[in-house]
Motif scaffolding. Structure first.
Motif, short mmCIF file in Angstrom:
data_model
loop_
_atom_site.label_atom_id
_atom_site.label_comp_id
_atom_site.label_asym_id
_atom_site.label_seq_id
_atom_site.Cartn_x
_atom_site.Cartn_y
_atom_site.Cartn_z
N ASP A 30 41.65 26.96 11.96
CA ASP A 30 40.57 27.80 12.96
C ASP A 30 39.15 28.08 11.85
N ARG A 37 36.23 31.53 14.80
CA ARG A 37 36.00 32.16 16.11
C ARG A 37 35.13 33.62 15.92
N GLN A 101 39.75 30.02 23.94
CA GLN A 101 40.74 30.98 23.43
C GLN A 101 41.98 31.47 24.06
N TYR A 102 42.08 31.32 25.22
CA TYR A 102 43.33 31.68 26.04
C TYR A 102 44.36 30.54 25.83
N ASN A 104 44.17 28.36 23.45
CA ASN A 104 44.21 28.14 21.96
C ASN A 104 43.68 26.77 21.61
N LYS A 106 40.87 24.06 20.00
CA LYS A 106 40.15 23.90 18.95
C LYS A 106 39.02 22.79 19.18
#
Length: 509
Positions: A30, A37, A101-102, A104, A106
């Motif tokens: 991440d 993020r 983001q919900y 996940n 990338k």
């Protein structure tokens, strides 16, 4: 020469120092791909803008379209600011952040796989990214090297290799955060540089009014104007139809480019989106508007230096020729300006390519067990690989830059724009609709390369995007829908209740 060398040494030293400073942010997947993020508005906005505009715009597009359309080419810069920046942030920014983001996600292929519940879609999208980002990456070196040859008389090959090495160093060391911080520094250079350069070039032509007056006397060589003077200073220029195609490709195209959309994945919060929208739009107005405005005066610099042996105009030589008469300090600023634009875009492209190939293709497919550390190491190795491939292509490039960029943007945006946009807003988008967009977007671009049915690769790219926007809803309406339960669960992320301050909202309970 000493001034120009000193400027370059300082520039490269700062870039590497930022890479070293950002190492702590690149230890996790991440962190390496999205900066955790948690990237603020200024860094995100500048990362978006500097990834948008490179040597392709400053050297290739500004010269080519300034020569063809005159001062009307400034419309391209305005379109980039309004459609490619302002509307992109307003329409895509918040929803992209929330849904990715919900899920996940990338990367963009990761989004397609999760949003539509299809591993084959994810793999196909990663293959499209892999194939079509490389030619765009290669096109960046070409424009930069022409300026280096003009300013330093350094062979093309050494320019390409030098830029690749320094970009690779800071991307590998610091990942997305190093790229974002360097983008901010490079963006400041671009903003200041373009203003200084425009002022210097116009001053050399006797000022703005004198330059416009001389442009108005040049007869157009486009058939529809019958050679009448004044076409190159008219409101829409001598060829409005083709000008519109360029505006669509270079403006709407950003909505489907993975290296651009990825900036929204990484943004921190609501305030960052609002502030970033303004900053990004202003940046685009100054940089892109400035580049095309400068290119609009290209006809005033008609000289043997911009023609090849066959007597054809070499578009990539126009801007370097315009700048060749500037004082050494200004040439040094120009070189650093274009170097900034190019390295920021190159860094974004290779980071996008390496993360996509690792997370969407190798992980869970060819390499079943990949620890966090191994994923980061694989991406770092692939950064080197992608840079090496792009250097190989750049050392023997096609005729001119715009051809490479038009093909790349057309295929990527044609394939991805519609299913990504509809995927954020419409529950009814189906897997078949996404596949149709992939086939149409890539198909139009590739077929036009080998059997041209649209004269310009740029207009072909614009057609691919428009076709995708039509094809996706049509196919989705007549093909099996996704699970209502799963789709509702995904879209529920937009309905999640949050608490905000009075500074952000005046709503009363």
């Amino acid at each position: 020469m000493m001034i120009k060398v000193i400027l370059l040494v300082i520039f490269f030293a700062v870039m590497v120092a930022v890479g070293i400073y950002s190492r702590k942010h690149a230890m996790s997947v991440d962190g390496f791909v999205l900066g955790g993020r948690s990237v603020g508005p200024w860094l995100t906005a500048f990362a978006y803008g500097t990834s948008y505009f490179s040597a392709v715009v400053f050297v290739g597009y500004a010269g080519q379209f300034g020569w063809k359309y005159g001062l009307a080419s400034t419309w391209i810069g305005i379109g980039n600011a309004v459609i490619g920046s302002l509307m992109a942030w307003v329409v895509l920014g918040r929803r992209t952040k929330v849904m990715t983001q919900y899920l996940n996600s990338k990367t963009m292929p990761d989004f397609f796989g999760s949003r539509y519940g299809s591993k084959p879609l994810k793999i196909a999208a990663s293959a499209i990214v892999f194939v079509f980002l490389v030619p765009y990456t290669a096109s960046i070196y070409n424009g930069l090297s022409r300026l280096f040859e003009m300013a330093f008389h350094i062979p093309y090959a050494w320019c390409v290799i030098g830029m690749a090495v320094f970009t690779g160093i800071y991307v590998i060391l610091g990942g997305y955060m190093a790229t974002a911080i360097n983008d901010f520094i490079q963006g400041i250079i671009m903003l200041a540089g373009i203003i200084v350069v425009i002022a210097a070039v116009l001053n050399g032509q006797g000022g703005f009014l004198e330059a416009v007056g001389r442009m108005a006397e040049i007869p157009s060589d486009v058939e529809i104007t019958l050679g009448q003077p004044g076409a190159f200073t008219s409101f829409f220029g001598p060829d409005p139809g083709n000008l519109l195609g360029v505006v669509i490709l270079t403006s709407l195209g950003t909505w489907g480019l993975p290296q651009m959309i990825g900036k929204f994945y990484a943004i921190k919060d609501e305030k960052s989106i609002n502030t970033g929208t303004v900053i990004s739009t202003v940046f685009a107005i100054v940089v892109s508007g400035g580049c095309y405005f400068l290119g609009g005066f290209a006809r005033l610099f008609d000289a043997p230096a911009i023609y090849d042996e066959a007597g054809a105009v070499v578009y990539d030589s126009i801007i370097p020729h315009m700048l060749s008469a500037l004082p050494d300090i200004l040439i040094g600023i120009v070189v650093v300006l274009v170097l900034s634009a190019s390295m920021s875009t190159l860094a974004s492209l290779v980071l996008t390519s390496s993360s996509t190939l690792t997370l969407d293709f190798l992980k869970d497919n060819l390499l079943k067990e990949m620890s966090e550390k191994r994923q980061v190491r694989t991406m770092q190795v692939l950064v080197i690989f992608f840079i090496a491939v792009s250097v190989f292509i750049a050392l023997d490039p096609p005729t001119f830059i715009a051809q490479l960029m038009g093909i790349s943007w057309g295929a990527l945006a044609g394939a991805f724009l519609a299913p990504f946009l509809y995927g954020l807003y419409w529950k009814g988008t189906t897997r078949a609709g996404v596949w149709a967009s992939f086939i149409v977007g890539v198909g139009i671009t590739v077929v036009n390369m080998f059997m041209p049915f649209i004269e310009s690769s740029i207009n072909a790219g614009a057609a691919a995007m428009v076709a995708g926007l039509i094809v996706v809803p049509v196919v989705s309406l007549i093909t099996p829908k996704l699970s209502r339960e799963k789709t509702d669960a995904i879209f529920s992320c937009y309905e999640e209740k949050v608490t905000i301050t009075k500074k952000r909202s005046l709503e009363q309970n």
